[in-house]
Write an enzyme that holds these catalytic residues in place. Sequence first.
Site, mmCIF file in Angstrom:
data_model
loop_
_atom_site.group_PDB
_atom_site.id
_atom_site.type_symbol
_atom_site.label_atom_id
_atom_site.label_comp_id
_atom_site.label_asym_id
_atom_site.label_seq_id
_atom_site.Cartn_x
_atom_site.Cartn_y
_atom_site.Cartn_z
ATOM 1 C CG ASN A 6 40.751 35.907 38.401
ATOM 2 O OD1 ASN A 6 40.210 35.027 37.363
ATOM 3 N ND2 ASN A 6 41.100 35.150 39.480
ATOM 4 C CG ASP A 8 40.603 32.261 36.984
ATOM 5 O OD1 ASP A 8 41.554 32.523 36.166
ATOM 6 O OD2 ASP A 8 40.860 32.155 38.068
ATOM 7 C CG HIS A 9 34.710 32.985 36.606
ATOM 8 N ND1 HIS A 9 34.922 31.424 36.925
ATOM 9 C CD2 HIS A 9 34.874 33.580 37.739
ATOM 10 C CE1 HIS A 9 35.143 31.171 38.181
ATOM 11 N NE2 HIS A 9 35.000 32.450 38.729
ATOM 12 N NE ARG A 17 28.232 23.687 23.309
ATOM 13 C CZ ARG A 17 27.511 24.146 22.442
ATOM 14 N NH1 ARG A 17 27.856 24.143 21.306
ATOM 15 N NH2 ARG A 17 26.221 24.330 22.742
ATOM 16 C CG HIS A 46 43.665 29.958 40.465
ATOM 17 N ND1 HIS A 46 42.762 29.747 41.333
ATOM 18 C CD2 HIS A 46 44.714 29.087 40.595
ATOM 19 C CE1 HIS A 46 43.178 28.657 42.025
ATOM 20 N NE2 HIS A 46 44.215 28.299 41.860
ATOM 21 N NE ARG A 48 40.526 25.397 41.325
ATOM 22 C CZ ARG A 48 40.143 25.989 42.295
ATOM 23 N NH1 ARG A 48 39.877 27.335 42.420
ATOM 24 N NH2 ARG A 48 39.940 25.159 43.614
ATOM 25 N NE ARG A 52 37.847 23.706 39.557
ATOM 26 C CZ ARG A 52 37.447 23.928 40.587
ATOM 27 N NH1 ARG A 52 36.513 24.908 41.044
ATOM 28 N NH2 ARG A 52 37.637 23.045 41.604
ATOM 29 C CG HIS A 53 39.059 28.334 35.658
ATOM 30 N ND1 HIS A 53 40.556 28.402 35.770
ATOM 31 C CD2 HIS A 53 38.395 28.272 36.727
ATOM 32 C CE1 HIS A 53 40.585 28.803 37.150
ATOM 33 N NE2 HIS A 53 39.336 28.745 37.822
ATOM 34 C CD GLU A 73 44.017 33.341 42.190
ATOM 35 O OE1 GLU A 73 43.779 34.239 41.638
ATOM 36 O OE2 GLU A 73 43.215 32.584 42.736
ATOM 37 C CB THR A 103 35.619 30.238 44.029
ATOM 38 O OG1 THR A 103 36.793 31.519 43.785
ATOM 39 C CG2 THR A 103 34.651 30.744 45.251
ATOM 40 C CB THR A 104 40.426 30.498 46.368
ATOM 41 O OG1 THR A 104 40.625 30.430 44.919
ATOM 42 C CG2 THR A 104 41.640 30.420 47.131
ATOM 43 C CD GLU A 154 44.340 38.900 46.048
ATOM 44 O OE1 GLU A 154 45.257 38.808 45.150
ATOM 45 O OE2 GLU A 154 43.315 38.498 45.769
ATOM 46 C CG HIS A 195 37.335 35.439 47.087
ATOM 47 N ND1 HIS A 195 37.814 34.498 46.433
ATOM 48 C CD2 HIS A 195 36.040 34.927 47.489
ATOM 49 C CE1 HIS A 195 36.899 33.395 46.470
ATOM 50 N NE2 HIS A 195 35.835 33.705 47.179
ATOM 51 N N GLY A 196 35.292 37.972 45.983
ATOM 52 C CA GLY A 196 33.836 38.564 46.168
ATOM 53 C C GLY A 196 33.772 40.197 45.960
ATOM 54 N N GLY A 217 37.275 39.269 39.824
ATOM 55 C CA GLY A 217 36.998 38.528 38.596
ATOM 56 C C GLY A 217 35.586 38.272 38.113
ATOM 57 C CG HIS A 218 31.479 35.552 39.659
ATOM 58 N ND1 HIS A 218 31.702 34.236 39.502
ATOM 59 C CD2 HIS A 218 30.309 36.001 39.555
ATOM 60 C CE1 HIS A 218 30.263 34.022 39.221
ATOM 61 N NE2 HIS A 218 29.480 35.023 39.113
HETATM 62 N N1 PXP Z 1 42.098 37.121 44.519
HETATM 63 C C1 PXP Z 1 42.331 35.689 44.738
HETATM 64 C C2 PXP Z 1 43.421 35.177 45.084
HETATM 65 C C3 PXP Z 1 41.064 34.714 44.156
HETATM 66 O O1 PXP Z 1 41.483 33.195 44.301
HETATM 67 C C4 PXP Z 1 40.170 34.892 43.412
HETATM 68 C C5 PXP Z 1 39.067 33.932 42.889
HETATM 69 O O2 PXP Z 1 39.882 33.351 42.229
HETATM 70 C C6 PXP Z 1 39.776 36.396 43.323
HETATM 71 C C7 PXP Z 1 40.751 37.351 43.810
HETATM 72 C C8 PXP Z 1 38.910 37.188 42.382
HETATM 73 O O3 PXP Z 1 37.586 36.753 43.201
HETATM 74 P P1 PXP Z 1 36.095 37.025 42.612
HETATM 75 O O4 PXP Z 1 36.093 36.290 41.111
HETATM 76 O O5 PXP Z 1 35.403 36.657 43.606
HETATM 77 O O6 PXP Z 1 36.206 38.374 42.152
#
Ligand code: PXP
Length: 244
Positions: A6, A8-9, A17, A46, A48, A52-53, A73, A103-104, A154, A195-196, A217-218
């Site tokens: 992912n 997004d970040h 910026r 994602h 949104r 925002r990103h 997403e 975050t979600t 998921e 997620h996480g 992602g993160h």
């Molecule tokens: N899967 C879904 C459905 C999410 O919403 C997210 C966060 O955007 C992720 C995976 C990835 O999560 P993380 O950034 O914590 O790895």
Amino acid sequence: MKLGVNIDHTATLREARYRGLPDGEPDPIKAALACEAAGCYGITAHLREDRRHILDEDMDRLAAALKIPLNFEMANTPEMVSKALKLLPTSVCLVPEKRQEITTEGGLDVQSQQASIARTVQELQAAGIEVSLFVDPAPEVVRASIDTGARAIELHTGAFAEGFGEAVSRRREIQRLVEAAELGHQGKLKVNAGHGLNYLNVKGMHEVPWLEELNIGHSIVAHALFVGFDVAVKEMLRLIHPVG
Ligand code: PXP
């Protein structure tokens, strides 16, 4: 298990910026291509409601540039459904969206929105897009997901990630994920998770049966700041597919 990254970040950093300005950096498409070159299975982004990103043009550029699957997403809204039908990504992951969340935060409330989710699933799957529902690992939500006709779920690993440092909650959350994955598989769903997840806790996913894709992602983006995407993705791939 396959790895979806992912990105997004990378866009979060750009928007910090360059919001509203052209040619901002870093370019999330460049990040996605670096992840693709490093051997990941797919890219998730994602879009949104508050943009925002990731921005609309990022989604268009990702769809045009990637050779690997794009997982879009999105919230279950008419605006996003029409975007998905134009973009035709490999898959859509439906997620709940609250404006104030960082975050979600939780999975979809499938039971209370069953008819509307089922309509969206039907519309997107008729266009050849695989639909996955982002859900908490709870049996009643998995059963409701099966009833929508979606091909995939998921499983939300947020509670597992939060409890990872403590043996009792780690075991409890793994058990919830195992049961939800079994139930999803029995219902003929493809089972993904995310997620996480990070370089430390991802090993817990080897205890959960039937998992096909992990979306991370993160942690990968954060690690890539120090080592670059090539190394960050390859290190995660080694943890997902340990040798020997
Ligand atoms: N899967 C879904 C459905 C999410 O919403 C997210 C966060 O955007 C992720 C995976 C990835 O999560 P993380 O950034 O914590 O790895």
